[in-house]
Design a protein around this motif. Structure first.
Motif, PDB file in Angstrom:
ATOM      1  N   LEU A  90      -3.732  16.133  -3.051  1.00  0.00           N
ATOM      2  CA  LEU A  90      -2.959  14.932  -2.975  1.00  0.00           C
ATOM      3  C   LEU A  90      -1.513  15.371  -2.907  1.00  0.00           C
ATOM      4  O   LEU A  90      -0.672  14.973  -1.782  1.00  0.00           O
ATOM      5  CB  LEU A  90      -3.093  13.885  -3.702  1.00  0.00           C
ATOM      6  N   ALA A 116      -7.663   3.316  -1.399  1.00  0.00           N
ATOM      7  CA  ALA A 116      -6.271   2.691  -1.581  1.00  0.00           C
ATOM      8  C   ALA A 116      -7.133   1.463  -2.416  1.00  0.00           C
ATOM      9  O   ALA A 116      -7.422   0.416  -1.842  1.00  0.00           O
ATOM     10  CB  ALA A 116      -5.555   2.427  -0.431  1.00  0.00           C
ATOM     11  N   LYS A 117      -6.812   1.442  -3.823  1.00  0.00           N
ATOM     12  CA  LYS A 117      -7.537   0.138  -4.511  1.00  0.00           C
ATOM     13  C   LYS A 117      -6.927  -1.054  -4.351  1.00  0.00           C
ATOM     14  O   LYS A 117      -7.365  -2.102  -4.582  1.00  0.00           O
ATOM     15  CB  LYS A 117      -7.344   0.838  -5.988  1.00  0.00           C
ATOM     16  N   ASN A 119       0.529   7.554  -1.053  1.00  0.00           N
ATOM     17  CA  ASN A 119      -0.235   8.369  -1.726  1.00  0.00           C
ATOM     18  C   ASN A 119      -0.635   7.506  -3.059  1.00  0.00           C
ATOM     19  O   ASN A 119      -0.189   6.565  -3.235  1.00  0.00           O
ATOM     20  CB  ASN A 119       0.059   9.860  -1.858  1.00  0.00           C
ATOM     21  N   ASP A 120      -1.412   8.325  -3.640  1.00  0.00           N
ATOM     22  CA  ASP A 120      -1.939   7.498  -4.849  1.00  0.00           C
ATOM     23  C   ASP A 120      -0.711   7.752  -5.945  1.00  0.00           C
ATOM     24  O   ASP A 120      -0.597   8.680  -6.533  1.00  0.00           O
ATOM     25  CB  ASP A 120      -3.214   8.133  -5.512  1.00  0.00           C
ATOM     26  N   ALA A 180      -0.119   7.637   5.370  1.00  0.00           N
ATOM     27  CA  ALA A 180      -0.555   7.665   4.151  1.00  0.00           C
ATOM     28  C   ALA A 180      -1.904   8.519   3.894  1.00  0.00           C
ATOM     29  O   ALA A 180      -2.708   8.906   4.612  1.00  0.00           O
ATOM     30  CB  ALA A 180      -1.110   6.262   3.589  1.00  0.00           C
ATOM     31  N   ALA A 209      -5.290   8.898   1.111  1.00  0.00           N
ATOM     32  CA  ALA A 209      -6.077   8.255   0.150  1.00  0.00           C
ATOM     33  C   ALA A 209      -7.142   9.287  -0.274  1.00  0.00           C
ATOM     34  O   ALA A 209      -7.555  10.099   0.531  1.00  0.00           O
ATOM     35  CB  ALA A 209      -6.367   6.846   0.612  1.00  0.00           C
ATOM     36  N   THR A 247       5.846   8.179  -4.599  1.00  0.00           N
ATOM     37  CA  THR A 247       5.048   7.654  -3.393  1.00  0.00           C
ATOM     38  C   THR A 247       5.916   6.405  -2.986  1.00  0.00           C
ATOM     39  O   THR A 247       6.627   5.930  -3.876  1.00  0.00           O
ATOM     40  CB  THR A 247       3.687   7.182  -3.762  1.00  0.00           C
ATOM     41  N   LYS A 289     -11.421   9.362  -2.160  1.00  0.00           N
ATOM     42  CA  LYS A 289     -12.368   8.314  -2.422  1.00  0.00           C
ATOM     43  C   LYS A 289     -13.308   9.490  -3.552  1.00  0.00           C
ATOM     44  O   LYS A 289     -13.646  10.436  -2.754  1.00  0.00           O
ATOM     45  CB  LYS A 289     -13.336   8.230  -1.488  1.00  0.00           C
ATOM     46  N   MET A 343       0.924  -1.238  -0.005  1.00  0.00           N
ATOM     47  CA  MET A 343       0.037   0.054  -0.212  1.00  0.00           C
ATOM     48  C   MET A 343       0.909   1.178   0.160  1.00  0.00           C
ATOM     49  O   MET A 343       1.953   1.347   0.978  1.00  0.00           O
ATOM     50  CB  MET A 343      -0.895   0.090   1.307  1.00  0.00           C
ATOM     51  N   LEU A 396      -7.778   2.987   4.924  1.00  0.00           N
ATOM     52  CA  LEU A 396      -7.303   3.373   3.698  1.00  0.00           C
ATOM     53  C   LEU A 396      -7.870   2.502   2.690  1.00  0.00           C
ATOM     54  O   LEU A 396      -8.303   3.016   1.652  1.00  0.00           O
ATOM     55  CB  LEU A 396      -5.709   3.147   3.587  1.00  0.00           C
TER      56      LEU A 396
END
Ligand code: ASP
Ligand code: MG
Length: 436
Positions: A426, A251-252, A224-225, A295, A297, A232, A299, A221, A246
């Motif tokens: 972000l 966090a996909k 950050n994206d 972290a 994240a 990251t 949505k 994980m 997360l």
């Protein structure tokens, strides 16, 4: 060990996977469908529910063709194993085609969507046999069940899974399907899209595994994206609560439901990378790191709703009336901020938005902001730690923020911003929280 769709996404990837795990010990391997398959099956089901048999057949033929190609590559000219795999795949597609000739309801739809995991696990298991590995298939439809409130039926799962395993004493390895299950009526069902992670943690919990491993194609994980922010880094340790925040907030890499069974059974979850099997990845456990922000994240597709009412001032029962409206429309609320005369809330499911707004207008003046994004900062954010709020606020000094929520848990600050400001939010947070 759970491997997602890309880890079994081609014959070559399956071969690599077999190489990696075939002799690595007596583990339970949870597989997704080959990448793209579940989406195709959803499309096929979509055509059938619209009674477009021609559209469905076209997709079915294309998908079957793809599997014939995979078989050629996996088994080459190998006589018997190849014949066996062909027979299995043809059987699956005969079943799928039979749905074009009958009444099509959600029961048939779920049966179709389940075929992806059935295909990938059987092919993989057959391939392992050709490599001399005694792999035994644990059919998920024989042990994975949900109860009458559509939650996993843990006692049932544990009992039946253990039975299946003890019936195969000389196995080198166990293979099972992620995602699919039966519901309380015994019908084929699933644990919702991306649910193979959930299968893995339910299986790990049922067997009191030493560790649950989720293998993907990223090295853990990230803080950050990585699609938006440069540089990251993987987060090495998360506690269960941080990971749950997360996973839920975007966090996909991990399905949000996957954390709870592991947390309840105190089994660590490790996120690992098939492409770099030796990288440390992310370890999710009980352990907390004091004072550390882990972290950020985000949505997407969030709607904010504000209700303002003079009647709220010094009144009790006002919030209950507001929340009841959301409850009646089965719409979960994510973020909440209140003042003495108003309340703002966010939802990520707009399917009943109009009815909700209609009813809220009977309670107060309503305003709606669509196209919003929740950005959350996750880490050890207990309120007696000082200084981190300032760093977050400094990062946001150029950005309009619609809502801020802190204090709901010890692990999270949530911020609501416009979708168009997501990237710079972000980036700014990474700069202020993780650089130097
Ligand atoms: N194959 C299912 C999906 O695509 C489950 C999973 O991959 O986790 O949603
Ligand atoms: Mg997945």
């Amino acid at each position: 060990m759970k491997f997602g769709g890309t880890s079994v996404g081609s014959a070559q990837r399956m071969k690599n996977l077999a190489e990696m795990i075939g002799h690595a010990g007596k583990n339970v391997i949870v597989l997704s469908a080959m990448s793209g398959t579940t989406n195709s099956l959803v499309e096929i089901a979509g055509y059938l529910s619209k009674k477009n048999v021609e559209g469905a057949n076209e997709q079915i033929n294309a998908l079957e063709h793809k599997y014939f190609g995979v078989i050629d590559e996996l088994f080459g000219q190998d006589g018997a194993p190849k014949e066996e795999a062909l027979k299995m795949v043809k059987g699956v597609f005969t079943l799928i085609r039979s749905f074009t000739k009958q009444l099509f309801t959600t029961i048939e739809e779920k049966a179709i969507i389940a075929q992806g995991e059935l295909l990938s696990t059987q092919l993989f298991c057959n391939y392992l046999h050709t490599q001399g590995v005694k792999a035994v298939l644990l059919p998920a439809l024989d042990y994975m069940r949900t109860n009458k409130v559509a939650e996993p039926d843990m006692p049932y799962i544990e009992e039946h899974l253990k039975q299946l395993i003890s019936g195969a004493a000389d196995a080198d390895l166990f293979i099972t399907q992620g995602f699919i299950c039966r519901n309380v009526y015994g019908e084929i069902d699933n644990l919702t899209r991306g649910g193979s992670d959930y299968t893995a943690s339910l299986v790990g919990a049922a067997l009191q595994a030493e560790e649950i491993q989720i293998w993907t194609d990223i090295d853990g994980m990230h803080n950050n994206d990585p699609r938006i922010v440069d540089n990251t880094k993987p987060v090495q340790f998360l506690n269960f609560d941080e990971a749950a925040e997360l996973a839920y907030f975007g966090a996909k890499i991990l399905h949000p439901t996957c954390i709870l069974p592991a947390k309840l059974s105190q089994i660590p979850v490790r996120l690992l990378n098939t492409m770099q099997p030796d990288a440390p990845g992310t370890l999710i456990s009980n352990r907390s790191e004091i004072g550390k922000i882990k972290a950020v994240a985000a949505k997407d597709n969030i709607t904010a709703i504000k209700i303002k009412s003079g009647r709220m001032l010094l009144a009790y029962g006002f919030l209950r009336r507001v929340f009841e409206i959301f409850e009646n429309h089965k719409t979960p609320i994510d973020m909440i901020c209140t003042s003495e005369v108003g309340i703002s809330m966010t939802i990520d499911n707009n399917s009943h938005l109009n009815e909700i707004l209609e009813e809220l207008r009977q309670v107060g003046t309503v305003t709606v902001d669509t196209d919003m994004v929740i950005v959350c900062v996750v880490g050890d954010l207990r309120w007696d730690n000082i200084g981190f709020e300032t760093r977050v606020m400094d990062a946001l000094k150029e950005i309009p923020v619609r809502m801020i929520s802190f204090g709901g848990s010890n692990f999270n600050i949530s911020l609501l911003v416009k979708a168009e400001d997501k990237k710079r939010t972000l980036k700014a947070l990474s700069k202020y929280l993780f650089e130097n």
